[in-house]
Design a protein around this motif. Structure first.
Motif, PDB file in Angstrom:
ATOM      1  N   GLU A  84      10.705  -4.884   3.877  1.00 40.09           N
ATOM      2  CA  GLU A  84      10.990  -5.827   4.323  1.00 40.09           C
ATOM      3  C   GLU A  84      12.749  -6.964   3.542  1.00 40.09           C
ATOM      4  O   GLU A  84      13.615  -7.471   4.096  1.00 40.09           O
ATOM      5  N   ASP A  85      12.834  -6.144   2.110  1.00 38.07           N
ATOM      6  CA  ASP A  85      13.621  -6.491   1.478  1.00 38.07           C
ATOM      7  C   ASP A  85      13.853  -5.026   0.317  1.00 38.07           C
ATOM      8  O   ASP A  85      13.340  -4.672   0.866  1.00 38.07           O
ATOM      9  N   LYS A  86      15.139  -5.160  -0.690  1.00 36.52           N
ATOM     10  CA  LYS A  86      15.389  -4.234  -1.401  1.00 36.52           C
ATOM     11  C   LYS A  86      14.128  -4.413  -2.693  1.00 36.52           C
ATOM     12  O   LYS A  86      14.077  -3.131  -2.716  1.00 36.52           O
ATOM     13  N   GLN A  87      13.834  -5.963  -3.055  1.00 41.10           N
ATOM     14  CA  GLN A  87      12.652  -5.564  -3.607  1.00 41.10           C
ATOM     15  C   GLN A  87      11.193  -4.975  -3.562  1.00 41.10           C
ATOM     16  O   GLN A  87      10.851  -4.481  -4.028  1.00 41.10           O
ATOM     17  N   ALA A  88      11.354  -5.151  -2.045  1.00 45.13           N
ATOM     18  CA  ALA A  88      10.141  -4.189  -1.174  1.00 45.13           C
ATOM     19  C   ALA A  88      10.612  -2.796  -1.196  1.00 45.13           C
ATOM     20  O   ALA A  88       9.555  -2.122  -2.135  1.00 45.13           O
ATOM     21  N   LEU A  89      10.833  -2.191  -0.527  1.00 48.14           N
ATOM     22  CA  LEU A  89      11.550  -0.875  -1.660  1.00 48.14           C
ATOM     23  C   LEU A  89      11.250  -0.410  -3.213  1.00 48.14           C
ATOM     24  O   LEU A  89      11.155   1.059  -2.852  1.00 48.14           O
ATOM     25  N   GLU A  90      11.803  -1.218  -3.263  1.00 46.64           N
ATOM     26  CA  GLU A  90      12.269  -1.154  -5.494  1.00 46.64           C
ATOM     27  C   GLU A  90      10.237  -1.051  -6.111  1.00 46.64           C
ATOM     28  O   GLU A  90       9.935  -0.276  -6.270  1.00 46.64           O
ATOM     29  N   ALA A  91       9.723  -1.641  -4.762  1.00 52.07           N
ATOM     30  CA  ALA A  91       8.507  -2.033  -5.276  1.00 52.07           C
ATOM     31  C   ALA A  91       7.461  -0.342  -5.202  1.00 52.07           C
ATOM     32  O   ALA A  91       6.207  -0.308  -5.390  1.00 52.07           O
ATOM     33  N   TYR A  92       7.835  -0.359  -3.695  1.00 49.33           N
ATOM     34  CA  TYR A  92       7.120   1.274  -2.942  1.00 49.33           C
ATOM     35  C   TYR A  92       7.078   2.593  -4.179  1.00 49.33           C
ATOM     36  O   TYR A  92       6.328   3.243  -3.770  1.00 49.33           O
ATOM     37  N   GLY A  93       8.224   2.650  -4.965  1.00 50.48           N
ATOM     38  CA  GLY A  93       8.135   4.055  -5.027  1.00 50.48           C
ATOM     39  C   GLY A  93       7.238   4.273  -6.283  1.00 50.48           C
ATOM     40  O   GLY A  93       6.331   5.000  -6.343  1.00 50.48           O
ATOM     41  N   PRO A  94       6.825   3.212  -7.139  1.00 48.91           N
ATOM     42  CA  PRO A  94       5.893   3.094  -7.703  1.00 48.91           C
ATOM     43  C   PRO A  94       4.888   2.524  -7.917  1.00 48.91           C
ATOM     44  O   PRO A  94       3.799   3.086  -8.785  1.00 48.91           O
ATOM     45  N   HIS A  95       4.647   2.374  -6.470  1.00 50.03           N
ATOM     46  CA  HIS A  95       3.095   2.256  -5.797  1.00 50.03           C
ATOM     47  C   HIS A  95       1.917   3.164  -6.866  1.00 50.03           C
ATOM     48  O   HIS A  95       2.818   4.755  -5.875  1.00 50.03           O
ATOM     49  N   GLU A  96       1.402   2.649  -6.528  1.00 54.28           N
ATOM     50  CA  GLU A  96       0.139   3.366  -6.937  1.00 54.28           C
ATOM     51  C   GLU A  96      -0.156   4.672  -5.894  1.00 54.28           C
ATOM     52  O   GLU A  96      -0.776   6.331  -5.914  1.00 54.28           O
ATOM     53  N   LYS A  97      -0.644   3.771  -4.516  1.00 54.44           N
ATOM     54  CA  LYS A  97      -0.812   4.909  -3.122  1.00 54.44           C
ATOM     55  C   LYS A  97       0.175   5.178  -2.741  1.00 54.44           C
ATOM     56  O   LYS A  97      -0.206   6.876  -2.394  1.00 54.44           O
ATOM     57  N   HIS A  98       1.610   4.898  -3.115  1.00 52.99           N
ATOM     58  CA  HIS A  98       3.144   5.422  -2.765  1.00 52.99           C
ATOM     59  C   HIS A  98       2.429   7.506  -3.642  1.00 52.99           C
ATOM     60  O   HIS A  98       3.089   8.664  -2.855  1.00 52.99           O
ATOM     61  N   GLN A  99       2.566   6.976  -4.928  1.00 53.11           N
ATOM     62  CA  GLN A  99       2.376   7.997  -5.740  1.00 53.11           C
ATOM     63  C   GLN A  99       1.508   9.128  -5.447  1.00 53.11           C
ATOM     64  O   GLN A  99       1.350  10.039  -5.770  1.00 53.11           O
ATOM     65  N   GLU A 100      -0.194   8.535  -4.684  1.00 49.27           N
ATOM     66  CA  GLU A 100      -0.533   9.524  -4.278  1.00 49.27           C
ATOM     67  C   GLU A 100      -0.019  10.292  -3.089  1.00 49.27           C
ATOM     68  O   GLU A 100      -0.804  11.591  -3.308  1.00 49.27           O
ATOM     69  N   ALA A 101       0.084   9.705  -2.136  1.00 49.33           N
ATOM     70  CA  ALA A 101       0.985  10.203  -1.311  1.00 49.33           C
ATOM     71  C   ALA A 101       1.636  11.335  -1.928  1.00 49.33           C
ATOM     72  O   ALA A 101       1.463  12.608  -1.294  1.00 49.33           O
TER      73      ALA A 101
END
Length: 97
Positions: A61-78
């Motif tokens: 949606e925006d840069k803030q969503a991208l910034e939240a994606y990196g450290p997100h627990e589910k992203h880190q699991e992947a």
């Protein structure tokens, strides 16, 4: 909107089945992380890939969503799974639409 493009290279012991499982894990992030508008991933078939085997595009949606994606627990699991199966290199490009 923001487009996030990643290409992945794995070591020679990583199977196509493992890469396919990684693709499914990445695609499932759309249902687990807020702010993802679309996500696509697949096995490379081009002979111009310089050895990179998997491609990923994520539209946020925006840069803030991208910034939240990196450290997100589910992203880190992947990411942990990618490393576990033999991730050896990545290239990342982010740009605004």
């Amino acid at each position: 909107m923001v487009e996030h493009i990643v290409i992945f290279k794995f070591n020679e012991t990583t199977s196509v089945e493992q890469q396919t499982e990684a693709i499914e894990k990445l695609k499932n992030l759309k249902n687990e992380i807020y702010g993802i508008v679309d996500i696509q991933a697949g096995l490379n078939f081009s002979d111009r890939s310089q050895g990179f085997q998997v491609g990923l595009t994520v539209r946020f949606e925006d840069k803030q969503a991208l910034e939240a994606y990196g450290p997100h627990e589910k992203h880190q699991e992947a990411v942990s799974y990618l490393k576990e199966i033999g991730l050896s290199d990545i290239v990342v490009v982010d740009f605004e639409l």
